[in-house]
Design an enzyme around this catalytic site. Structure first.
Site, PDB file in Angstrom:
ATOM      1  N   LYS A 267     103.271   0.826 101.209  1.00  0.00           N
ATOM      2  CA  LYS A 267     104.585   0.280 100.895  1.00  0.00           C
ATOM      3  C   LYS A 267     105.161   1.008  99.685  1.00  0.00           C
ATOM      4  O   LYS A 267     106.351   1.048  99.490  1.00  0.00           O
ATOM      5  CB  LYS A 267     104.451  -1.206 100.549  1.00  0.00           C
ATOM      6  CG  LYS A 267     103.295  -1.863 101.261  1.00  0.00           C
ATOM      7  CD  LYS A 267     103.753  -2.808 102.343  1.00  0.00           C
ATOM      8  CE  LYS A 267     102.588  -3.118 103.245  1.00  0.00           C
ATOM      9  NZ  LYS A 267     102.812  -4.105 104.219  1.00  0.00           N
ATOM     10  N   ARG A 268     104.296   1.557  98.893  1.00  0.00           N
ATOM     11  CA  ARG A 268     104.746   2.227  97.684  1.00  0.00           C
ATOM     12  C   ARG A 268     105.733   3.347  97.988  1.00  0.00           C
ATOM     13  O   ARG A 268     106.612   3.656  97.212  1.00  0.00           O
ATOM     14  CB  ARG A 268     103.543   2.780  96.926  1.00  0.00           C
ATOM     15  CG  ARG A 268     103.746   2.960  95.456  1.00  0.00           C
ATOM     16  CD  ARG A 268     102.460   2.598  94.683  1.00  0.00           C
ATOM     17  NE  ARG A 268     101.263   2.870  95.470  1.00  0.00           N
ATOM     18  CZ  ARG A 268     100.671   4.052  95.536  1.00  0.00           C
ATOM     19  NH1 ARG A 268     101.172   5.071  94.881  1.00  0.00           N
ATOM     20  NH2 ARG A 268      99.581   4.204  96.232  1.00  0.00           N
TER      21      ARG A 268
END
Length: 502
Positions: A267-268
């Site tokens: 998700k980063r």
RNA sequence: GCCCCCAUCGUCUAGGGGACUAGGACGUGGCCCUUUCAAGGCCAAAACCGGGGUUCGAAUCCCCGUGGGGGCACCA
């Protein structure tokens, strides 16, 4: 169609039932959407059922709103489902938290049949056992203390209310083989497996029990999941065998990797910008659901050595599980841009206008579909995302534009020469009753000639004057749509700016 | 540490023993078109991880190595 799935179990052509079973523990990302897509394609291709099941047995990780996002994403991408928590169906409920009694009964059934046992070990004891094993470089596994309890004692402790879980009694010897549609046989030594917990002390099941029970009860014929389930695949086979159930077709697809190819998609990498990992984020950025679907479908699956541009009906027709790729795929966002451009260009003009509206609104430009209609043909082949349309043609709907004075100076020209070009253009345009592209272009080209300028020099100045931008839709058509009033107004403003430079 | 999976251009992939001077797509570079930017057209650079086998013949089959990924929770 039958030839494409011919190597699969015969039941493919009877009544296929495929389920997408996400956990509402966060936002649905493109990996999950891709899994759902393959589920959907298989179900539709075989005219079977596409089922949504919410796996919410972990109360600690539950995220409010996550379930709604799942529905929103699937709807946006165009995957309608036949059964699910919201629409119901013959195997309701479809939310695992509402099926606790079913799992409890099944877990106890396994205890009764000798395939599982009660375990009273505390979390603290398990942690210390694990710690000690790791210190000795041993694989962390349950040491089997309660496995050795006789059933009478176990029942007694249970009846006096001692906290317990139910563990699977994994065979200590031998090996277990599962058959995967894209990878063939997967074999594991039973000794490397654990006595996994099936039912937690809170009475709720873990995935290993809940998913197996539901897949069987809901008559799921094909289980598509990512390869992170491969290590416990044999356990799942064992559970099916313990119940005496017929196994579904197992399909372990590859995972998605970060664009760099390093590590599982995280998700980063998401949150705004070019590397959005949430479908809803992609929607806001101006990507078409058709393009996202096309792009997702091709990450880990391929049709042949030529075709790549597909819409949903194509995909339903062409999808084949055996063409799923076994190796992980790094996501390629520039390819999404490419597909988005292709799909934008394949849209009907009215359709594109309709889809553009909300993106202009998001930029505080209150335009209507009708106002967008004449703009669309000018930008359709120039934009790759819907948001780019706002950047490129927002000037049509702003009262004024703010050109950078320096940019108003024509190539290889002075400010004075540029100002002269603007004033001559103004005079010329004032001579029109109304601006029509054909005669305007003729006149402007003639003017360039008169002024001894290249067409590009003159048009460049006018472009910046009229649009405030160096990059814009074609100048002549743009001026026609803007109309004499606005064009003259902006030309005057440009003349002032040019004068101020001297 | 243990277990499992995977391995073709930078990326996504075609390829399932001879059709491979390894094909396509994205991206990159160049040219054409052109009022900007695109779009479109043409061209180019770019890969079978290594080593052993098997075979008349291997990108394709087997083994080992290496590399990458995943898993080892009262999460899924």
């Amino acid at each position: 169609m039958s030839s494409e799935v011919g190597t699969l179990p015969a039941r493919v052509n009877s009544s296929t039932r495929v389920r997408f079973a996400p956990s509402p523990t966060g936002r649905l990302h493109i990996g999950g959407a891709r899994t759902a897509l393959y589920d959907y394609l298989l179900a539709r291709q075989t005219e079977g059922a596409f089922v949504i099941r919410i796996e919410d047995t972990d109360r600690k990780r539950y995220v409010p709103g996550a379930e709604e996002e799942i529905y929103e994403v699937l709807s946006w991408l165009g995957m309608e489902w036949n059964e699910g928590p919201d629409v119901g169906g013959p195997f309701a409920p479809y939310r695992q938290s509402e099926r606790a009694d079913i799992y409890l009964a099944h877990a106890e059934q396994l205890v009764d049949s000798g395939h599982a046992y009660y375990c009273f070990c505390t979390a603290e004891r398990l942690a210390s056992v694990r710690k000690e094993q790791q210190a000795r470089k041993k694989p962390p596994r349950y040491d089997g203390l309660c496995r050795r309890l006789n059933s009478e004692e176990a029942l007694n402790r249970k009846h006096v209310g001692e906290s317990h879980v139910i563990r699977f009694k994994t065979p200590r010897q031998g090996k277990t083989t599962g058959v995967d549609v894209i990878r063939g046989e997967i074999t594991v030594e039973n000794a490397t497996l654990d006595d996994y917990i099936l039912l937690k002390s809170d009475g709720l099941p873990v995935y290993h029990l809940a998913a197996m029970v539901d897949d069987h009860l809901m008559e799921i014929t094909h289980v598509l999941r990512t390869s992170e389930w491969l290590p416990t695949f044999p356990l799942h086979v064992l559970i099916y065998e313990a119940f005496g159930w017929e196994q579904p077709a197992w399909v372990h697809m590859s995972v998605l990797l970060n664009p760099s190819g390093k590590g599982k998609l995280s998700k980063r990498h998401g949150s705004g910008g070019a590397h959005a990992v949430y479908p809803l984020e992609l929607k806001e950025l101006g990507y078409l659901p058709e393009a996202v679907v096309n792009w997702l479908a091709l990450m880990g699956w391929s049709y042949d050595d030529r075709a790549e541009f597909f819409d949903m009906p194509d995909l339903i027709r062409k999808f084949s599980m055996v063409k799923l790729n076994a190796s992980p795929a790094a996501v390629n966002f520039s390819k999404l841009d490419h597909f988005n451009g292709l799909h934008i260009r394949s849209l009907k003009q009215e359709d594109l206008a309709k889809r553009l509206v909300s993106h202009f609104h998001a930029a505080d430009l209150e335009v209507t579909e009708a106002e967008l209609a004449p703009i669309v043909p000018l930008i359709q082949e120039r934009i790759r995302t819907l948001n780019e349309a706002v950047e490129m043609s927002g000037f049509f709907f702003r009262d004024t534009v703010q050109p950078d004075p320096q940019q108003l100076i024509g190539k290889n020209m002075s400010a004075a020469e540029s100002a002269a070009a603007v004033s001559r253009s103004t005079e010329l345009i004032q001579g029109f009753d109304r601006l029509d592209a054909e005669s305007l272009e003729l006149a402007l080209r003639g003017l360039a000639d008169d002024l001894d300028l290249k067409v590009g020099q003159l048009f460049g100045i006018l472009r910046v004057a009229v649009t405030g931008q160096r990059v814009s839709p074609p100048l002549i058509e743009t001026m026609e749509i803007l109309g004499m009033g606005l064009v003259l107004e902006r030309l005057n403003r440009a003349a002032e700016l040019l004068d101020s430079l001297e």
